[in-house]
Scaffold this active site. Sequence first.
Site, PDB file in Angstrom:
ATOM      1  N   CYS A  56      31.619  61.929  47.432  1.00  0.00           N
ATOM      2  CA  CYS A  56      32.420  62.057  48.634  1.00  0.00           C
ATOM      3  C   CYS A  56      34.019  61.562  48.819  1.00  0.00           C
ATOM      4  O   CYS A  56      34.618  62.493  49.257  1.00  0.00           O
ATOM      5  CB  CYS A  56      31.816  60.916  49.698  1.00  0.00           C
ATOM      6  SG  CYS A  56      29.980  61.125  50.118  1.00  0.00           S
TER       7      CYS A  56
ATOM      8  N   ASP B 275      43.102  33.130  31.677  1.00  0.00           N
ATOM      9  CA  ASP B 275      43.744  31.979  32.365  1.00  0.00           C
ATOM     10  C   ASP B 275      43.484  30.687  31.408  1.00  0.00           C
ATOM     11  O   ASP B 275      42.308  30.758  30.819  1.00  0.00           O
ATOM     12  CB  ASP B 275      43.008  31.644  33.920  1.00  0.00           C
ATOM     13  CG  ASP B 275      43.453  30.412  34.382  1.00  0.00           C
ATOM     14  OD1 ASP B 275      44.833  30.352  34.585  1.00  0.00           O
ATOM     15  OD2 ASP B 275      42.682  29.888  34.943  1.00  0.00           O
TER      16      ASP B 275
ATOM     17  N   ASP C 212      39.199  31.853  36.885  1.00  0.00           N
ATOM     18  CA  ASP C 212      38.219  31.102  37.669  1.00  0.00           C
ATOM     19  C   ASP C 212      38.944  30.736  39.208  1.00  0.00           C
ATOM     20  O   ASP C 212      38.257  30.152  39.948  1.00  0.00           O
ATOM     21  CB  ASP C 212      37.636  30.062  37.130  1.00  0.00           C
ATOM     22  CG  ASP C 212      38.662  28.908  37.045  1.00  0.00           C
ATOM     23  OD1 ASP C 212      39.999  29.084  36.554  1.00  0.00           O
ATOM     24  OD2 ASP C 212      38.246  27.699  37.048  1.00  0.00           O
TER      25      ASP C 212
END
Length: 750
Positions: A25, A433, A632
């Site tokens: 679509c 991180d 996180d």
Amino acid sequence: MSELKTAEVNRRAEFNVSGMTCAGCAQSIERSLLRQPDVSSAVVNFAGGNVVVSYDPSGTDEAELAEVIRQTGFQVETGDRDTAEQDRRQEDHDTLVMWIGVALTLPLFVLSMGRDFGLWGPWAHAGWVNYLMFALATPVQFYVGREFYLGAYRSLRSRFANMDVLVTMSTSVAYFFSVAVMLLLSFGSEMLGQHVYFETSATIISLVMVGHWIESRAKTRTNGAITSLLNLQAKNARVLRDGVEVDLPIQEVVVGDHVIVRAGEQIPVDGAVIAGESVVDESMITGESMPIHKPIGSGVIGATINGDGMLTVEARHLGAESALARIVKQVAEAQATKAPIQKLADQISGIFVPIVIAVALVAFCVWFFVLGDTVGAILRMISVLIISCPCAMGLATPLAVTVGMGRGAENGILFKSSEAIQRVGAIKHVVLDKTGTITRGEQVVTDTITVAGLSGERLIEMAGSVERGSQHPIATAILAEADRLGVDTTMPDDVQSSSGQGVTAVWKGQRVRVGNQRFIEQEASIDPTLQTRAAELQRQAKTVMWIACEGEVVGLIAVADTIKPESAEAIARLHGQGIVVSMLTGDNQHTAAAVASQVGIDDVMAEVLPGEKTERIRELQSRGEFTAMVGDGINDAPALAQADVGIAIGTGTDVAIEAADVTLLGGELRGVSRAVKLSALTMRNIKQNLFWAFAYNVALIPIAAGVLAGVESAPMWLRELHPITAALAMVGSDLVIVSNALRLRRAKVD
């Protein structure tokens, strides 16, 4: 004039679009928009339900572009919309439609196949059985299969033949031919034979619908990040109005208001401290575990948590200008720029579908006009369309993805979508991180150094007793160490806290001071040898607390956010897979380098502000590096969304988990290398499935068309490949695909 026109060419418009059920679509909308002469780019975010268009305003406007989208068969929505609620309703609808298809197809398939193999006896050949199968197949064809008809219509309007076109053609021919056979048999005519193919059309639709349902479920989870972020916003604020404290909804706070924030409360607005002093836990925004000292004049961020002091904050940034709102915007923009992946099957079908249609028509014309065999012409055409129907192709990707996702879950890896499991295997650069990802994300006591014959347990007892009333992470670490050692702490007297520096109290009749070096120097002299030891600890990225008793230094306690035991091994595994590993942190360069050296990080990006993390990811992507971000914290959410693959630590914030493509349950960093390997195995399995699906078609389509009809040495079932045989061959190809996909259950990902 030319300069003015050039400045306006890149005007940007964004539309909220409903009615998209799959990546096809999105492709139809893009193709329709890109055919407009004044549109330079069109990016459809299937997951977010929005379309971003760049256009020349001198030749078109937003109203005309919206009309193009509507004419393609979709709805353009105006005003704000509840994305989560719309996605939930769409998922409920798709689930209901899918189960209706399965519930009607199973008995139809069993009845038809049993009749073909002579399992049900003479009654199964009675005329009413065809009408029963017609009754079961019709809702599947026109209710369950409605989206395929709409998708085919949109695709053809966009001048692109996708899988929906082939699904619609093959099932429609099988269904309407079966209706014709059923009606002719009712009048005693066997002009078109005696066999109906209702189960073939229903099976195709139901199986492909399962694949679309998987996509739909993945889409509903994509927008959760923004909802989770918005839920962090404070609902009320305590504001000084005419010298009186008034609780107001956050929407009624204005710039310049003075907001009172008591100890332990959430700071409701972005602003500056104008009275009071405290420490603030900004970990939900910055991702760093250590609270920040906030004297008068310091900036504070809404949604962060005040420590043990009372603050008066002047509101500076509200609504869309707040830090949290900017993060929300970054997440939304990053998701919108991540174009939906084009399924390999859909890419091939762009060529395959027109060829199949052409072969079916040629076969019909040859048998009808040249050979004069009307029934043979119809059966040959149906055989081609049935044997080429995308049942196996529809299974190839979703089935392998489903098994791969299940295997991942068994290994603590959750892939958010089929797109995610396909992308992970292409990772060439992983950005980690630091806090909560490489490290534990919490402070623990690592060293105790004593003087004057004092024992380590006695030092912990002394410091822990003084810190008993504090909620500071360092105090929590010291008290946790006391519990570990079995040391009993007691409540002190005359506690005096100096925000951001330390605590003074009377313990067992002695004046004890616990804090940083500057705080201790106010009452005690510092021994140079001890100062050297403290400097060594600080070079190891540890925070040093000094303890003085009755004006004399008695020891040091070092605390640190310790490295997870598996971090070094996890990074070594990534190196073994040929992946470059970097660390991205807001910490200072010294601390970051100390951590990186212990775990084998290739590159360190330190002192990076929360808003700059996304830009650092873009820089890597601009160099052509397929990049994954592992984090996180809330501050990681925009970078997770911007990265080619976002990987969240499962022990982190809900926002990071929602913004990511992959979640590692339990914070197991080795899951990154497992995810990469599992993705590669799954993609290989998908390609194998697609190869067998298309190879089967390439081999049998010419046979179905009748190329072996005149070869007397060929077996009769190949010379006259009947639609029944074609349907059985189709089922056989499905079994090959299923068997191959199930091999992933035994895949080793360690």
